[in-house]
Design an enzyme around this catalytic site. Structure first.
Site, mmCIF file in Angstrom:
data_model
loop_
_atom_site.group_PDB
_atom_site.id
_atom_site.type_symbol
_atom_site.label_atom_id
_atom_site.label_comp_id
_atom_site.label_asym_id
_atom_site.label_seq_id
_atom_site.Cartn_x
_atom_site.Cartn_y
_atom_site.Cartn_z
ATOM 1 C CB THR A 1 -12.983 29.436 12.345
ATOM 2 O OG1 THR A 1 -12.031 28.620 12.456
ATOM 3 C CG2 THR A 1 -14.372 28.484 11.800
ATOM 4 N N GLY B 1 -10.935 36.246 17.482
ATOM 5 C CA GLY B 1 -10.656 36.671 18.288
ATOM 6 C C GLY B 1 -9.906 37.935 18.021
ATOM 7 N NE ARG C 1 -22.618 22.231 53.286
ATOM 8 C CZ ARG C 1 -23.137 23.496 53.678
ATOM 9 N NH1 ARG C 1 -22.743 24.522 54.663
ATOM 10 N NH2 ARG C 1 -24.497 23.295 53.964
ATOM 11 N N GLY D 1 -25.789 23.847 47.489
ATOM 12 C CA GLY D 1 -26.328 24.776 46.929
ATOM 13 C C GLY D 1 -25.255 25.699 46.630
ATOM 14 C CD GLU E 1 -5.258 26.444 18.798
ATOM 15 O OE1 GLU E 1 -4.431 25.860 18.445
ATOM 16 O OE2 GLU E 1 -5.155 27.412 19.256
ATOM 17 C CG ASP F 1 -15.147 18.824 17.136
ATOM 18 O OD1 ASP F 1 -15.967 19.211 17.651
ATOM 19 O OD2 ASP F 1 -14.964 18.018 16.448
HETATM 20 C C1 LIG Z 1 -15.110 31.196 20.970
HETATM 21 C C2 LIG Z 1 -14.390 30.556 20.667
HETATM 22 C C3 LIG Z 1 -12.923 31.609 19.408
HETATM 23 C C4 LIG Z 1 -12.714 31.425 18.662
HETATM 24 N N1 LIG Z 1 -12.165 32.181 18.100
HETATM 25 C C5 LIG Z 1 -11.333 31.156 16.552
HETATM 26 C C6 LIG Z 1 -10.255 31.851 16.383
HETATM 27 O O1 LIG Z 1 -9.307 33.357 16.928
HETATM 28 N N2 LIG Z 1 -9.719 31.770 15.109
HETATM 29 C C7 LIG Z 1 -10.387 31.046 14.255
HETATM 30 O O2 LIG Z 1 -10.120 30.999 12.960
HETATM 31 N N3 LIG Z 1 -11.449 30.089 14.318
HETATM 32 C C8 LIG Z 1 -11.682 30.885 16.117
HETATM 33 N N4 LIG Z 1 -12.811 29.785 16.322
HETATM 34 C C9 LIG Z 1 -13.917 28.386 15.726
HETATM 35 C C10 LIG Z 1 -13.059 27.463 15.587
HETATM 36 O O3 LIG Z 1 -11.884 26.724 15.801
HETATM 37 C C11 LIG Z 1 -14.603 26.869 15.595
HETATM 38 O O4 LIG Z 1 -15.598 26.442 15.454
HETATM 39 C C12 LIG Z 1 -13.980 24.811 15.757
HETATM 40 O O5 LIG Z 1 -12.821 24.363 14.635
HETATM 41 C C13 LIG Z 1 -14.589 23.962 14.612
HETATM 42 O O6 LIG Z 1 -15.474 24.677 13.707
HETATM 43 P P1 LIG Z 1 -17.275 24.466 13.416
HETATM 44 O O7 LIG Z 1 -17.459 25.007 15.073
HETATM 45 O O8 LIG Z 1 -16.770 24.537 11.742
HETATM 46 O O9 LIG Z 1 -17.471 22.505 13.874
HETATM 47 P P2 LIG Z 1 -18.181 21.835 12.283
HETATM 48 O O10 LIG Z 1 -16.935 21.133 12.491
HETATM 49 O O11 LIG Z 1 -18.519 22.116 11.458
HETATM 50 O O12 LIG Z 1 -18.073 20.375 14.020
HETATM 51 C C14 LIG Z 1 -19.265 20.548 14.540
HETATM 52 C C15 LIG Z 1 -20.042 19.450 15.376
HETATM 53 O O13 LIG Z 1 -19.857 18.294 13.922
HETATM 54 C C16 LIG Z 1 -18.504 16.734 14.172
HETATM 55 N N5 LIG Z 1 -18.373 16.774 13.334
HETATM 56 C C17 LIG Z 1 -17.624 17.283 12.323
HETATM 57 N N6 LIG Z 1 -16.721 17.133 11.784
HETATM 58 C C18 LIG Z 1 -16.636 15.731 12.047
HETATM 59 C C19 LIG Z 1 -16.360 14.556 11.404
HETATM 60 N N7 LIG Z 1 -15.039 14.731 10.208
HETATM 61 N N8 LIG Z 1 -16.252 13.263 12.244
HETATM 62 C C20 LIG Z 1 -17.028 13.606 13.260
HETATM 63 N N9 LIG Z 1 -17.671 14.395 14.267
HETATM 64 C C21 LIG Z 1 -17.775 15.831 13.321
HETATM 65 C C22 LIG Z 1 -17.939 18.141 15.122
HETATM 66 O O14 LIG Z 1 -17.484 16.924 16.217
HETATM 67 C C23 LIG Z 1 -19.054 18.849 15.732
HETATM 68 O O15 LIG Z 1 -19.890 18.873 16.858
HETATM 69 C C24 LIG Z 1 -13.379 29.674 17.580
HETATM 70 C C25 LIG Z 1 -15.335 29.185 18.447
HETATM 71 C C26 LIG Z 1 -15.325 29.730 19.235
HETATM 72 C C27 LIG Z 1 -16.724 29.350 19.489
#
Ligand SMILES: Cc1cc2nc3c(=O)[nH]c(=O)nc-3n(C[C@H](O)[C@H](O)[C@H](O)COP(=O)(O)OP(=O)(O)OC[C@H]3O[C@@H](n4cnc5c(N)ncnc54)[C@H](O)[C@@H]3O)c2cc1C
Length: 713
Positions: free
Chosen positions: A199, A238, A379, A466, A489, A491
């Site tokens: 990412t 991560g 409860r 509560g 993994e 969205d």
């Molecule tokens: C705690 C944490 C740990 C992570 N660990 C790793 C890691 O180790 N390595 C790594 O590489 N990444 C990691 N990530 C990143 C994670 O894999 C990404 O956040 C994830 O793939 C989603 O990408 P984004 O955040 O860019 O969301 P976006 O793609 O920008 O999504 C934002 C919103 O837009 C919507 N959306 C996007 N595209 C579409 C579409 N085509 N159609 C409809 N709706 C859409 C989504 O549903 C979402 O609601 C981590 C993230 C977090 C928060």
């Protein structure tokens, strides 16, 4: 807020319980309410022929004990217990015996990260678990270990997933023998803690748009890793903020002078091993800048960081070259002909991470449901006049909240066990149909289950009143730690589109005479009937035998949810037609977007039917009759509750007549009530030790005593 002083002595309408004795309207209402609670109405002709008639209750649900309840739980446990239960129990015992490794209720981010790393190291070095070896030799055991680690602390489960599914998985699945030889042991024994850096700040879901570059330098035989702008900073990685020594970095492979007219050629996204910290001193290596993504709303045991590369040089050998390679003289070779095919193959190899998330999400759901059900049994609030109070699980509303959820946790258990089996088989055989099947199944189940679990944790919290709000009772941490399972993994909204896309592909292939892959076989059967109309006779059938017939349930699940016609095949037909129509004016992308909600609903309803089909199979295969009977009850509740939740769709297409809709509703309530009678056995059957559940209100015995002790009495 402190409790209202009169709250404990009042019924929901505010009338004091003592007044129930008198002949006031309020007292009459209360008495009637009590009668409802104690003698739930049942559907006509429900009992005599019911396969679950042995579970029919005595008069007072509040004090009812299921005959042989312990045996029921033990038999269920034996059936649920996978091949790798012993490995899980060893881990539970290990963590239970090591108080120094248990995660306290309150701690700072820094302390949680250190503890999480210590937990992982102890698991590997003291408990002797070798997760990468397991992943390579027996993925089912690997996922079982991951789930057990997540039971100790979800952060630990995720940290383990980053190290082994992501960092280790990328090396062994995208690399070749030379990478295995060099890195396998160090990853396995945790000498080489690592990251998976895909990412970027500007791109998460759209991996093909990543901007980090890896440019080959033929003079030095190296790749130069570079972050061309702030949008390309690797984000959320991560293990990067504190512990990682290596990262698998996803970057565009650039070959100078090899494009048209001597321009650089962009060969698409590839994966590279990049050392990020010194193995001895742990100092960040030159050209790399690492910053901390900071405190998160959950999972604070995992150290997520952001990485920028300034012309960092790595040897050519560090290209993970299974699907594409660069020779010493800078020539590109691949067995796959296009960038898109290579990209699909690369991402396809990473599917194990998604399988693990789906599997662990069921583990989280089980913990939340166990706590909520045990507490609901413990409860007692209100009751009939001058009689003892009743357990809150004897309220119809409470059964309605928790029993379908308990049924779902069983449904998801069987579905993810099957997913893991298919994944293991796929890794062994490399069968192409199975690869496609696992890809879609893991996307669909991961999306569906994690969304369901995320919503359910809040319902469980509320169901515990509560006391559900005390951090020690865990719902806050479960909810916050698990929430991101919906996003990483893949969205969920994006993953469901892959399921819909695959269904469409299968549909089109069918019409072109292609074959359907294994999971989607039912489409072939229903394809012949996609133009037929609902049967006005069966639309009125309301008998319990019919409603509890798996054939009816499966058929109903395959009804599409949005189209004016019915059946998944019909929906596919209508979506395909809509896409074709809109693409003429909007183009393919615009047409897809115009039909997006339709497609998402199609994907969800398809996954629901896959889950139900597996549940029905698992009931059938259960060798013990009594256990099978209980599972059938749970399965019927799962199926009918889902149908009821979507009853508007069924009514709209006259698949279900009004009398049948009413019968489904009534039977769902009744089944919730029957499942309540074995609820204790059903949650006990998950067989999770108290030290893993940890919430005082979720303990198997002495819950109140443990709770008072916790606060210092
Ligand atoms: C705690 C944490 C740990 C992570 N660990 C790793 C890691 O180790 N390595 C790594 O590489 N990444 C990691 N990530 C990143 C994670 O894999 C990404 O956040 C994830 O793939 C989603 O990408 P984004 O955040 O860019 O969301 P976006 O793609 O920008 O999504 C934002 C919103 O837009 C919507 N959306 C996007 N595209 C579409 C579409 N085509 N159609 C409809 N709706 C859409 C989504 O549903 C979402 O609601 C981590 C993230 C977090 C928060």
């Amino acid at each position: 807020m402190p409790p209202h002083p009169t709250a404990a002595a009042s019924v929901p309408g505010g009338e004091p319980v003592a007044a129930a004795d008198e002949e006031s309207p309020a007292a009459r209402r209360l008495r009637r309410l009590s009668l409802h609670l104690l003698q739930p109405s049942v559907p006509s002709a429900a009992h005599a022929s019911s396969p679950s008639s042995s579970l029919v209750p005595a008069a007072c649900a509040g004090r009812r004990v299921v005959e042989g309840g312990g045996d029921v739980a033990a038999a269920l446990t034996a059936y649920l217990r996978g091949r790798h239960r012993a490995a899980q129990m060893r881990l539970y015992d290990f963590f239970c015996a090591r108080p120094d490794l248990q995660t306290p209720v309150e701690m700072t981010t820094a302390a949680h990260r250190e503890l999480c790393f210590r937990q992982l190291r102890a698991l590997v070095r003291d408990a002797g678990v070798r997760p990468l070896t397991l992943m390579a030799n027996d993925p089912a055991e690997y996922f079982a270990v991951m789930e057990a680690a997540g039971g100790a602390d979800i952060s630990l489960g995720v940290k383990l997933g980053v190290q082994y599914s992501l960092w280790g998985g990328s090396v062994i699945n995208l690399g070749t023998k030379k990478h295995r030889d060099k890195y396998f042991d160090g990853i396995d024994n945790l000498d080489y803690p690592g990251c998976f850096a895909m990412t970027e700040l500007h791109h998460g879901s759209n991996v093909q748009a990543l901007q980090t570059t890896a440019t080959f330098d033929p003079v030095t035989d190296e790749f130069i890793i570079n972050t061309p702008n702030d949008g390309a900073i690797k984000w959320w990685i991560g293990n990067a903020a504190v512990h990682g020594k290596f990262a698998t970095v996803f970057a565009r492979l650039i070959l100078p002078l090899q494009g048209k007219g001597g321009e650089p050629a962009d060969m698409g996204i590839h994966a590279f091993i990049v050392p990020i910290r010194d193995l001895e001193t742990h100092a960040v290596l030159p050209g790399i800048e690492i910053n901390d993504c900071g405190h998160k709303i959950g999972l604070n045991g995992v150290d997520n960081g952001a990485l920028r590369f300034r012309s960092v040089r790595i040897p050519r050998d560090n290209l993970l070259n299974r699907f594409g390679d660069v020779s010493r003289d800078g020539k590109y070779t691949s067995s796959l002909p296009t960038i898109n095919k290579r990209f699909a193959a690369t991402l396809g190899e990473l599917v194990g991470g998604r399988v693990g998330i789906a599997f662990c999400s069921v583990g989280v759901l089980k913990v939340a449901v166990i706590i909520a059900v045990r507490y609901a049994l413990l409860r007692h609030q209100f009751g009939p006049p001058k009689q003892p109070e009743i357990s809150v699980l004897d309220y119809q509303s409470h059964q309605h909240k928790l029993m379908p959820m308990l049924a779902s946790s069983y449904a998801f258990h069987f579905a993810t066990v099957q997913l893991v089996d298919k994944y293991s088989e796929m890794k062994k055989t490399n069968d192409e149909d199975l690869i496609a099947d696992v890809h879609v199944l893991s996307s669909g189940l991961k999306a569906y289950i994690t969304s369901y679990t995320a919503k359910s944790i809040s319902i469980c919290r509320e169901a515990c009143g509560g006391h559900g709000y005390a951090a020690v009772n865990r719902f806050g941490a479960l909810r916050n730690d698990h929430d991101i399972f919906q996003t990483f993994e893949g969205d969920n909204t994006v993953l469901l589109q892959q399921v819909a896309g695959d269904l469409l592909k299968q549909y089109q292939e069918k019409f072109k005479g292609g074959t359907l892959s294994v999971t989607w076989n039912y489409l072939r059967d229903s394809m012949g009937t996609y133009l037929s109309q609902p049967n006005p006779v069966t639309a009125r059938w309301e008998g319990e035998d019919h409603l509890r017939d798996p054939n009816f349930q499966l058929d109903a699940f395959r009804v599409n949810k949005l189209s004016p016609q019915y059946r998944t095949s019909r929906l596919l037909h209508s979506v395909a037609a809509r896409l074709q129509k809109h693409s003429k004016t909007l183009g393919g992308f615009g047409a897809w977007n115009r039909c997006l909600n339709h497609l998402l609903t199609l994907a969800e309803s398809h996954i629901e039917s896959v889950i139900l089909a597996q549940f029905i199979e698992s009931v059938k295969s259960c060798p013990d009759e009594k256990t099978r009977e209980v599972l059938k009850l749970v399965c019927d509740l799962y199926a009918l509750d889902r149908i009821w939740k979507d009853i508007g769709t069924y009514r709209n297409v006259d698949y279900v007549a009004p009398n049948k809709a009413k019968a489904i509703h009534k039977l769902t309530d009744y089944l919730s009530y029957q499942v309540r009678l074995v609820a204790k056995e059903l949650v006990d059957a998950f067989d999770l030790p108290d030290l893993i559940i940890r919430a005082p209100i979720g303990m198997q015995s002495e819950a109140y005593a443990q709770y008072t002790q916790y606060v210092g009495f």
